[in-house]
Design an enzyme around this catalytic site. Sequence first.
Site, PDB file in Angstrom:
ATOM      1  N   ARG A  84       0.735  -1.059  -0.079  1.00 26.24           N
ATOM      2  CA  ARG A  84       0.136   0.066   0.043  1.00 26.24           C
ATOM      3  C   ARG A  84       0.620   1.263   0.052  1.00 26.24           C
ATOM      4  NH1 ARG A  84      -0.557   4.796   2.629  1.00 26.24           N
ATOM      5  NH2 ARG A  84      -0.154   3.828   4.665  1.00 26.24           N
ATOM      6  N   ASP A  85       1.477   1.681   1.117  1.00 26.64           N
ATOM      7  CA  ASP A  85       2.191   2.804   1.341  1.00 26.64           C
ATOM      8  C   ASP A  85       3.428   2.871   0.315  1.00 26.64           C
ATOM      9  OD1 ASP A  85       3.221   5.207   2.401  1.00 26.64           O
ATOM     10  OD2 ASP A  85       4.156   4.375   4.015  1.00 26.64           O
ATOM     11  N   HIS A 145       6.673   4.309  12.518  1.00 27.73           N
ATOM     12  CA  HIS A 145       6.603   4.262  11.085  1.00 27.73           C
ATOM     13  C   HIS A 145       7.593   5.303  10.691  1.00 27.73           C
ATOM     14  CE1 HIS A 145       4.070   3.934   7.340  1.00 27.73           C
ATOM     15  NE2 HIS A 145       5.124   4.816   7.075  1.00 27.73           N
ATOM     16  N   HIS A 201      10.705   6.646   8.158  1.00 27.22           N
ATOM     17  CA  HIS A 201      11.328   6.664   6.870  1.00 27.22           C
ATOM     18  C   HIS A 201      12.657   6.955   7.021  1.00 27.22           C
ATOM     19  CE1 HIS A 201       7.707   7.577   4.220  1.00 27.22           C
ATOM     20  NE2 HIS A 201       7.317   6.873   5.097  1.00 27.22           N
ATOM     21  N   CYS A 249       7.203  10.011   0.502  1.00 29.23           N
ATOM     22  CA  CYS A 249       6.162  10.949   0.564  1.00 29.23           C
ATOM     23  C   CYS A 249       6.055  12.068  -0.385  1.00 29.23           C
ATOM     24  CB  CYS A 249       6.290  11.496   1.958  1.00 29.23           C
ATOM     25  SG  CYS A 249       4.936  12.823   2.419  1.00 29.23           S
ATOM     26  N   ASN A 306      10.168   4.536   2.903  1.00 31.09           N
ATOM     27  CA  ASN A 306       9.775   3.778   4.221  1.00 31.09           C
ATOM     28  C   ASN A 306      11.297   2.974   4.576  1.00 31.09           C
ATOM     29  OD1 ASN A 306       7.201   4.097   5.187  1.00 31.09           O
ATOM     30  ND2 ASN A 306       6.890   3.255   3.153  1.00 31.09           N
TER      31      ASN A 306
END
Length: 300
Positions: free
Chosen positions: A17-18, A210, A212, A243, A252
Amino acid sequence: MSAKFPRRVKIVEVGARDGLQNEPGDVVATSIKLELIRRLEQAGLSYIEAASFVSPKWVPQMGDAAEVIGGIEPKPGVTYAALTPNLKGLEGALEAGVKEVAIFGAASESFSQKNINCSVAESLNRFEAVMERAKAADVRVRGYVSTVMGCPYEGEIAPQKVAEVADIMYQMGCYEISLGDTIGVGTPLKAKRMLEAVSGKIPMPQLAAHFHDTYGQALPNLLAVLEEGLAVVDSSVAGLGGCPYAKGASGNVATEDVVYMLHGMEIETGIDLPKLISAGNYIMDQLGRETRSKVARALG
């Protein structure tokens, strides 16, 4: 090893997803996403963020969310979650059969305006209807708070502001709050201070990290919060993602790198590292790029 470190860490895999949502170029085929999810399952991942129910106009890569969810052959003990930023997204997810969803807020006013075109307070108000509907459908909701250690527009973010937003989402009914260093500017001391503020309001077992890796600080930052007792880590296979609103936000932290570190610390994850590396290599081969995971590169 310090007794503070958890014996076991749950990995929340966000690559499907991300990781893929901001992928440039052609839309990744549904069949490829499903194969990635299948390989992640085989590697032992028990929590996989599989899709995002958002407008395909804004996030073309997630336009097949219902097809992805519908194409999964559920494996016992595995959670397949979806991001649902609003009520319309939640309804789509429920129709597709999703059993767990996620919502996301921000600790930065400027980031909230740029990302979802509303203030932090407005975004939280919008979530009330989502939470009520999810509760009625007996669907669990996970909450994300972004920009917890820095914003591309405002710079540093006060730990108390992060704690305030996180607490509102927790009180709303989110069973877990994931703390996102969206642009990857955090350092270990900042991570500890931020977590200290948030854990003063929310129990540590209900918190996740979470982080990065824009500045190469994700693993040190994770080590810092693990030392404080945090035991849930979001990561993305092969380091996929980034992002779009943050200059230089490369992505990530790679799941492979996190798992290698945890296993080296004798912390259990339930993940088979060679199979995980294989899953990462598969998706990067499909995308025509080299993995961002240092461990995957080193082990081949």
